[in-house]
Design a protein around this motif. Structure first.
Motif, mmCIF file in Angstrom:
data_model
loop_
_atom_site.group_PDB
_atom_site.id
_atom_site.type_symbol
_atom_site.label_atom_id
_atom_site.label_comp_id
_atom_site.label_asym_id
_atom_site.label_seq_id
_atom_site.Cartn_x
_atom_site.Cartn_y
_atom_site.Cartn_z
ATOM 1 N N ASN A 248 5.286 4.843 -6.694
ATOM 2 C CA ASN A 248 4.176 5.300 -5.860
ATOM 3 C C ASN A 248 2.874 4.354 -6.363
ATOM 4 N N ASN B 190 0.992 1.981 -3.505
ATOM 5 C CA ASN B 190 -0.408 2.433 -3.381
ATOM 6 C C ASN B 190 -1.258 1.052 -3.482
ATOM 7 N N GLN C 190 -0.554 -1.152 -0.693
ATOM 8 C CA GLN C 190 -1.192 -0.739 0.637
ATOM 9 C C GLN C 190 -2.712 -0.917 0.673
ATOM 10 N N LYS D 12 -4.708 7.220 4.771
ATOM 11 C CA LYS D 12 -4.066 6.246 5.593
ATOM 12 C C LYS D 12 -3.622 6.914 7.118
ATOM 13 N N GLY E 296 2.346 11.167 -2.612
ATOM 14 C CA GLY E 296 2.671 10.127 -3.575
ATOM 15 C C GLY E 296 2.138 10.441 -4.870
HETATM 16 MG MG MG Z 1 1.046 6.751 -1.949
#
Ligand code: MG
Ligand code: ATP
Length: 410
Positions: A305, A309, A312, A358, A367
């Motif tokens: 996670n 993250n 992302q 998101k 997450g």
């Molecule tokens: Mg996440």
């Protein structure tokens, strides 16, 4: 039936009748007996307990269990509860004193139905809460698994791609190898004919021609390369499969083991590599870590996670630094990124289930809340530092030894 003067103290005796209205005002019932079994007075609350009885004083005494008087005679007091069919509960006390002579006894009746009902209600709610808690724990477990499944689903495409690549070139190499083998067999055949002929030297031009046509020089260089490349491809696939197994190793027996966090990090990095490799430079700053008592597959999920993250949060290109170390009795793992960072109001909410910034469909917002649960379960904590526009850093601290844990053996 009411005997005046039952308290025959010199100053009280004349006033006892005058006190009756006062006793009748009391909520608790009182029954006074000479000795232990000869009732002589009951106040209004006590009499109200046996409204239709022709001999209410005896009826009140008869409410007590058979052994109450004997016990009070021996110990000076007895106490118990009386349960009525209509749900009422009376708390009863019997006091007895015989200084000389027969003595007196006093029975008190207190209605505790309300408290009892309240207690029963509390017990009922308590057991309801207990059930809710158990079912919440079950739901959390399910969320954990479904969260894991969802992330694995997300990653499956990436992993498939990772596996497809080497499989693709191993397959194409096998095609070339097949052609090379065909050429080599043709050459062997020419050599064999030359060996058997009475004049082998005469066949040299044919042999030379065959070597040219097969491009023997090229094959002798390319074939070992193809073999090495294919072996490497197969090893890569084996590695990915091993990582996948390590990563998703299901702790069905919920086992805690002393584990190598670096191994967990490496297998997780391998699993998410396809998501990272195009935009992220990953830097490892691993310190010396002892084995840590944990459920590694759960921690791998946390690491995943964090890495996802971080990646992302990076728009085009950036760096993720994964560092580890020990502080006191704790091991820590840090994920620092050069991504978007988070404003204060986002930071406040990131551990809430379903909180996501998101776009719809791309993040479930589970997450970090799942990660938080896992780390908390390990008696650890997650700390966050973040500067909008610069990046974020998540630090996970875990006790090296779990308090009171007896480890399961394989
Ligand atoms: Mg996440
Ligand atoms: N490294 C990070 N940099 C910037 N923001 C982050 C970072 N990590 C988490 N966040 C913020 O925290 C939010 C919650 O993260 P979380 O991992 O719980 O859910 P998600 O990533 O949105 O969805 P999911 O993990 O379920 O796919 C993110 O939407 C993002 O806004």
């Amino acid at each position: 039936m009411i005997a005046d003067g039952f308290m025959d103290g010199p100053s009280l005796a004349p006033n006892v009748s005058a006190l009756r209205p006062l006793f009748d005002m009391m909520d608790d019932g009182y029954l006074v007996c000479e000795g232990i079994a000869s009732p002589i007075y009951a106040n209004a609350s006590a009499l109200a307990l046996v409204p239709d009885d022709s001999d209410p004083l005896q009826a009140l005494l008869a409410l007590l269990p058979a052994d109450a008087c004997g016990l009070a005679r021996r110990h000076g007091r007895w106490g118990g509860d009386l349960n009525f069919d209509d749900g009422r509960i009376l708390q009863v006390r019997l006091y007895f004193r015989a200084d000389d002579g027969r003595g007196y006894s006093l029975v008190t009746f207190r209605d505790v139905s309300d408290g009892y009902v309240r207690q029963k209600e509390l017990e009922r709610r308590n057991s309801q809460l207990r059930q809710t808690l158990a079912s919440l724990a079950g739901t959390q477990e399910q969320l954990l698994r479904s969260g894991k499944m969802a992330s694995i689903g997300q990653l499956a495409a990436g992993v498939a791609h990772e596996i497809n690549n080497p499989i693709g070139y191993v397959h194409s190499n096998l095609g070339s190898l097949q052609e090379y083998l065909h050429s080599l067999f043709q050459m062997i055949e020419v050599y064999e004919r030359a060996l058997r002929s009475s004049e082998p030297a005469a066949m040299l031009p044919e042999i030379e021609d065959m070597r040219q046509r097969c491009d023997f020089e090229f094959i002798s260089v390319d074939l070992p390369q193809l073999m090495a490349e294919s072996r490497e491809g197969i090893e890569r696939v084996t590695q990915i499969v091993r990582n996948l197994k390590e990563f998703s190793y299901s702790d069905r027996e919920q086992s805690w083991r002393s584990s190598d966090l670096h191994a967990g990090l490496e297998s997780t990095i391998n699993i998410v590599w396809n998501e990272l490799k195009y935009k992220v430079v990953l830097e490892r700053r691993f310190g010396q870590l002892p084995l840590v008592q944990c459920r590694l597959s759960e921690l791998n999920q946390v690491f995943m996670n964090m890495l996802l993250n971080a990646s992302q949060a990076i728009e085009e290109r950036g760096t993720i630094i994964v560092s580890t170390g020990v502080q006191g009795e704790e091991a820590w793992v840090e994920f620092e990124d050069t991504g978007s960072g988070m404003p204060e109001d986002v930071q406040q909410n990131i551990f809430d289930p379903f909180f996501t910034t998101k776009p719809v469909g791309s993040g479930t917002g589970l997450g970090l809340s799942i990660s938080y649960g896992i780390v908390k379960n390990h008696n650890g904590r997650i700390e966050v530092r973040s500067t909008p526009g610069k990046g974020s850093c998540f630090r996970i601290s875990l006790p090296i030894h779990q308090p009171g844990l007896r480890e399961q053996q394989d």
